[in-house]
Design a protein around this motif. Sequence first.
Motif, PDB file in Angstrom:
ATOM      1  N   TYR A   1       0.929  -1.400   0.038  1.00  0.00           N
ATOM      2  CA  TYR A   1      -0.057   0.031   0.015  1.00  0.00           C
ATOM      3  C   TYR A   1       0.710   1.219  -0.009  1.00  0.00           C
ATOM      4  O   TYR A   1       2.031   1.154   0.419  1.00  0.00           O
ATOM      5  CB  TYR A   1      -0.864   0.055   1.081  1.00  0.00           C
ATOM      6  CG  TYR A   1      -0.383   0.006   2.600  1.00  0.00           C
ATOM      7  CD1 TYR A   1       0.263   1.143   3.126  1.00  0.00           C
ATOM      8  CD2 TYR A   1      -0.161  -1.318   3.181  1.00  0.00           C
ATOM      9  CE1 TYR A   1       0.722   1.128   4.275  1.00  0.00           C
ATOM     10  CE2 TYR A   1       0.420  -1.540   4.571  1.00  0.00           C
ATOM     11  CZ  TYR A   1       1.092  -0.337   5.021  1.00  0.00           C
ATOM     12  OH  TYR A   1       1.526  -0.456   6.297  1.00  0.00           O
ATOM     13  N   THR A   2       0.300   2.355  -0.255  1.00  0.00           N
ATOM     14  CA  THR A   2       1.110   3.558  -0.254  1.00  0.00           C
ATOM     15  C   THR A   2       1.297   4.148   0.784  1.00  0.00           C
ATOM     16  O   THR A   2       0.022   4.093   1.602  1.00  0.00           O
ATOM     17  CB  THR A   2       0.244   4.594  -1.447  1.00  0.00           C
ATOM     18  OG1 THR A   2      -0.908   4.762  -1.110  1.00  0.00           O
ATOM     19  CG2 THR A   2       0.608   4.124  -2.977  1.00  0.00           C
ATOM     20  N   SER A   3       2.296   4.814   1.071  1.00  0.00           N
ATOM     21  CA  SER A   3       2.659   5.509   2.445  1.00  0.00           C
ATOM     22  C   SER A   3       3.115   6.908   2.249  1.00  0.00           C
ATOM     23  O   SER A   3       4.178   6.899   1.428  1.00  0.00           O
ATOM     24  CB  SER A   3       3.158   4.388   3.390  1.00  0.00           C
ATOM     25  OG  SER A   3       3.742   5.200   4.587  1.00  0.00           O
ATOM     26  N   TYR A   4       3.006   7.642   3.237  1.00  0.00           N
ATOM     27  CA  TYR A   4       3.556   9.091   3.077  1.00  0.00           C
ATOM     28  C   TYR A   4       5.096   8.749   3.514  1.00  0.00           C
ATOM     29  O   TYR A   4       5.884   9.714   3.174  1.00  0.00           O
ATOM     30  CB  TYR A   4       2.918   9.852   4.220  1.00  0.00           C
ATOM     31  CG  TYR A   4       3.353   9.708   5.685  1.00  0.00           C
ATOM     32  CD1 TYR A   4       4.311  10.201   6.313  1.00  0.00           C
ATOM     33  CD2 TYR A   4       2.495   8.600   6.396  1.00  0.00           C
ATOM     34  CE1 TYR A   4       4.629   9.956   7.573  1.00  0.00           C
ATOM     35  CE2 TYR A   4       2.703   8.384   7.465  1.00  0.00           C
ATOM     36  CZ  TYR A   4       3.844   9.068   8.162  1.00  0.00           C
ATOM     37  OH  TYR A   4       4.252   8.637   9.359  1.00  0.00           O
TER      38      TYR A   4
ATOM     39  N   PHE B   1      -2.724  13.664   2.419  1.00  0.00           N
ATOM     40  CA  PHE B   1      -2.333  12.488   1.895  1.00  0.00           C
ATOM     41  C   PHE B   1      -3.304  11.452   2.292  1.00  0.00           C
ATOM     42  O   PHE B   1      -4.028  11.592   3.296  1.00  0.00           O
ATOM     43  CB  PHE B   1      -1.186  12.093   2.475  1.00  0.00           C
ATOM     44  CG  PHE B   1      -0.622  10.730   2.087  1.00  0.00           C
ATOM     45  CD1 PHE B   1      -0.054  10.395   0.904  1.00  0.00           C
ATOM     46  CD2 PHE B   1      -0.723   9.767   2.944  1.00  0.00           C
ATOM     47  CE1 PHE B   1       0.444   8.961   0.501  1.00  0.00           C
ATOM     48  CE2 PHE B   1      -0.639   8.360   2.747  1.00  0.00           C
ATOM     49  CZ  PHE B   1       0.189   8.178   1.446  1.00  0.00           C
ATOM     50  N   GLN B   2      -3.500  10.455   1.165  1.00  0.00           N
ATOM     51  CA  GLN B   2      -4.461   9.081   1.359  1.00  0.00           C
ATOM     52  C   GLN B   2      -3.747   8.053   1.005  1.00  0.00           C
ATOM     53  O   GLN B   2      -3.291   8.058  -0.270  1.00  0.00           O
ATOM     54  CB  GLN B   2      -6.019   9.380   0.858  1.00  0.00           C
ATOM     55  CG  GLN B   2      -6.661   8.334   1.125  1.00  0.00           C
ATOM     56  CD  GLN B   2      -8.203   8.487   0.399  1.00  0.00           C
ATOM     57  OE1 GLN B   2      -8.192   9.094  -0.612  1.00  0.00           O
ATOM     58  NE2 GLN B   2      -9.256   7.734   1.172  1.00  0.00           N
TER      59      GLN B   2
ATOM     60  N   SER C   1      -5.185   5.554   5.888  1.00  0.00           N
ATOM     61  CA  SER C   1      -4.265   6.274   6.068  1.00  0.00           C
ATOM     62  C   SER C   1      -4.324   7.566   5.527  1.00  0.00           C
ATOM     63  O   SER C   1      -4.515   7.853   4.302  1.00  0.00           O
ATOM     64  CB  SER C   1      -2.796   5.752   5.649  1.00  0.00           C
ATOM     65  OG  SER C   1      -1.838   6.377   5.684  1.00  0.00           O
ATOM     66  N   SER C   2      -4.512   8.628   6.287  1.00  0.00           N
ATOM     67  CA  SER C   2      -4.763   9.841   6.048  1.00  0.00           C
ATOM     68  C   SER C   2      -4.121  10.954   6.908  1.00  0.00           C
ATOM     69  O   SER C   2      -3.636  10.830   8.155  1.00  0.00           O
ATOM     70  CB  SER C   2      -6.481  10.237   5.853  1.00  0.00           C
ATOM     71  OG  SER C   2      -6.935  10.345   7.262  1.00  0.00           O
ATOM     72  N   LEU C   3      -3.851  11.910   6.115  1.00  0.00           N
ATOM     73  CA  LEU C   3      -3.002  13.127   6.806  1.00  0.00           C
ATOM     74  C   LEU C   3      -3.691  14.415   6.567  1.00  0.00           C
ATOM     75  O   LEU C   3      -3.686  14.944   5.377  1.00  0.00           O
ATOM     76  CB  LEU C   3      -1.562  13.033   6.434  1.00  0.00           C
ATOM     77  CG  LEU C   3      -0.512  13.676   7.237  1.00  0.00           C
ATOM     78  CD1 LEU C   3       0.785  13.166   6.806  1.00  0.00           C
ATOM     79  CD2 LEU C   3      -0.468  15.220   7.330  1.00  0.00           C
TER      80      LEU C   3
ATOM     81  N   PRO D   1      -3.532  10.031  14.631  1.00  0.00           N
ATOM     82  CA  PRO D   1      -3.633   9.255  13.261  1.00  0.00           C
ATOM     83  C   PRO D   1      -3.980   9.973  12.157  1.00  0.00           C
ATOM     84  O   PRO D   1      -3.322   9.742  11.092  1.00  0.00           O
ATOM     85  CB  PRO D   1      -4.630   8.154  13.684  1.00  0.00           C
ATOM     86  CG  PRO D   1      -4.769   7.831  14.958  1.00  0.00           C
ATOM     87  CD  PRO D   1      -4.517   9.375  15.745  1.00  0.00           C
ATOM     88  N   VAL D   2      -4.885  11.148  12.520  1.00  0.00           N
ATOM     89  CA  VAL D   2      -5.298  11.764  11.236  1.00  0.00           C
ATOM     90  C   VAL D   2      -4.510  12.993  10.710  1.00  0.00           C
ATOM     91  O   VAL D   2      -4.606  13.774   9.764  1.00  0.00           O
ATOM     92  CB  VAL D   2      -6.813  12.106  11.059  1.00  0.00           C
ATOM     93  CG1 VAL D   2      -7.789  10.750  11.229  1.00  0.00           C
ATOM     94  CG2 VAL D   2      -6.947  12.969  12.594  1.00  0.00           C
ATOM     95  N   ILE D   3      -3.479  13.192  11.652  1.00  0.00           N
ATOM     96  CA  ILE D   3      -2.524  14.482  11.407  1.00  0.00           C
ATOM     97  C   ILE D   3      -1.351  13.757  11.000  1.00  0.00           C
ATOM     98  O   ILE D   3      -0.229  14.378  10.847  1.00  0.00           O
ATOM     99  CB  ILE D   3      -2.242  15.242  12.424  1.00  0.00           C
ATOM    100  CG1 ILE D   3      -2.127  14.865  14.007  1.00  0.00           C
ATOM    101  CG2 ILE D   3      -3.721  16.031  12.727  1.00  0.00           C
ATOM    102  CD1 ILE D   3      -1.746  15.682  14.951  1.00  0.00           C
TER     103      ILE D   3
END
Length: 623
Positions: A192-195, A482-483, A493-495, A599-601
């Motif tokens: 999966y994609t990740s920041y 980011f998602q 996974s979100s930012l 988690p969301v930041i």
Amino acid sequence: MNMEKALDRLRAPYYNGKKLNRKDVLIILAIMAIYSIIAFTNLGSFIIPSTEWKAKSTKDELIFRFDDIYDISYFKYYTGLGAGAFDIYYSADGINYNQYILTEQQQEDIGTENDTIVHSELKMFAWNFYDFQFRAKYVKIDIKKTGVRFREMAFCTEDGLPVDIVSLTNTNTKNADGIDALIDEQSQVPVYTSYLENMYFDEVYHARTAIENIEHIRPYEITHPPLGKIIIGIGIRIFGENPFGWRFMGTLTGVLMLPLMYIFAKRIFRKTLYAFIPTFLFAVDFMHFAQTRISTIDSYSILFIMLMYFFMYEYVNRNYNRDGLKKTLLPLGACGIAFGLGAATKWLCIYAGLGLAVIFFYSMFQRYAEYRVAKKAVSSDLSVYSEDEAETLSAISRTYVKNTVLTLVYCIGMFIIIPAGIYLLSYIPYVLVKNNPYDFKQILENQTYMFNYHATLTTETPHPFNSRWYTWVFDVRPVYFFQGKGLPEGTISSLSTFGNPIVWWGGYASVIFILVNRLRKKKFARGIMFVCIAALSEFLPWIIISRETFIYHYFATVPFLILILTFALKYIYENFKHGKKFVIGYLILSGVIFAAFYPVITGTIAPRWYTDILRWLPTWPFY
């Protein structure tokens, strides 16, 4: 100006609030250590695909052969600098190929030209994931537009894992050298994609340009002055061309803002408790945390703004009529240098100059009022004053004009000439470009370009996360950074960047609280007007700006909003029966909310049901 007020200022001893005791130092070190651990943990990967092959000709035709026939579900590739376009063909026997025809959704998501995949410059240094469904043993990639630097390619089955590639050839033998770079780091292909491995949001402008500066390539991002990208480049030079490297300096800057906030608050409030409160609240603010962990130039501009006002506060608390000229020049000069560094980073810092000017000229008005008192006293009878006061008043009447002229001349040097020099020197990377370097004329033209760009920034379709200034104080519309893609079902996974609602809503309530109590003639700590002017200088310009704006433009106001909040908390702590319990509870709640929203930041993988709980407002997008 009242004579007594002028005399009170002259009688008041200079208070050096910068002096910290052992307790202050321990608190600062503890906050920095804890914050640093949290901020640098999972900041970014040190390892990304590093070897690369550049498509140089439309004759380049890459043929991948697998060890068997597979049902391919995903095509994944990672690139460095550059853009390009290519077609994909697949075959079971290596002889008869079919072009992969993109679905309507893929055409919308990818950007295409007649089923040709267009790789834009905004997708570099990231894993590009495409859901492709075909059965093949051979895949052919036919280059249609050259320029893209591929670092790794993989073809994955439904489980997201890459199939074994037994051979890779380029039918264009003239560009066959180094082709194995595309398949030599298959162990890095993510499910999966990740920041952690990807550039995200405006990193594709700022971090990318920092890399171009290092490689002496003509810069892509020229909508802001160069200094911020130069600072980003320091981290890349230390840690390498990887996400940790390009995010390091911004995160370090976020750490350094905390001791600055503590010292600034100690200078204003003169007590350890009221220095700790704003420092803690700044540390647990979402925007401070998220904005300094992404490789953009905002971190540096905010630090320079805070430095400008810190040194200006130092200046206005010194008085050349009382303390002598030399003691006032050091903080005034430091303020000018910080202004120059800020202006060379982002024009947002120039807004701060308006507030600095208001504060400076008001202080000059006070010096003039003291001079009038001294002149009047000298021309009448000095015997009514003490010996020290009489000597001070006589000295002021003799030296005021000289000190004022020297101060104004000094300001021309420190706020105009030196900042102009810093600004010009920041363009050195543009001059060192290997092909088509900038000359002085192009540097000047860049200023016009920047002005026109920011004055007229609009899009045919409004940006989904744009927001107006009057929504920022209420924390209404975060910006989604980011998602992640390819995650297990039911997880995200979100930012996002926005404010800690406890801090921001409390800050707005504090403004109302202070206004009401000032109307009731309740007194607050010294320095409140200074902080309010600083906050307004960063906030008010956005009211008249017509271009698209975003909540992170409020970041420059946040440090001063937190100081305003501290004024209110101080008043509550000292004047309400249960004020102490309220303040302690408020700090604890702010920290708990930071932990809950972590988690969301940060982009940490979390259950979707949990992020649903965090959507306090329907305008908060976490997926």
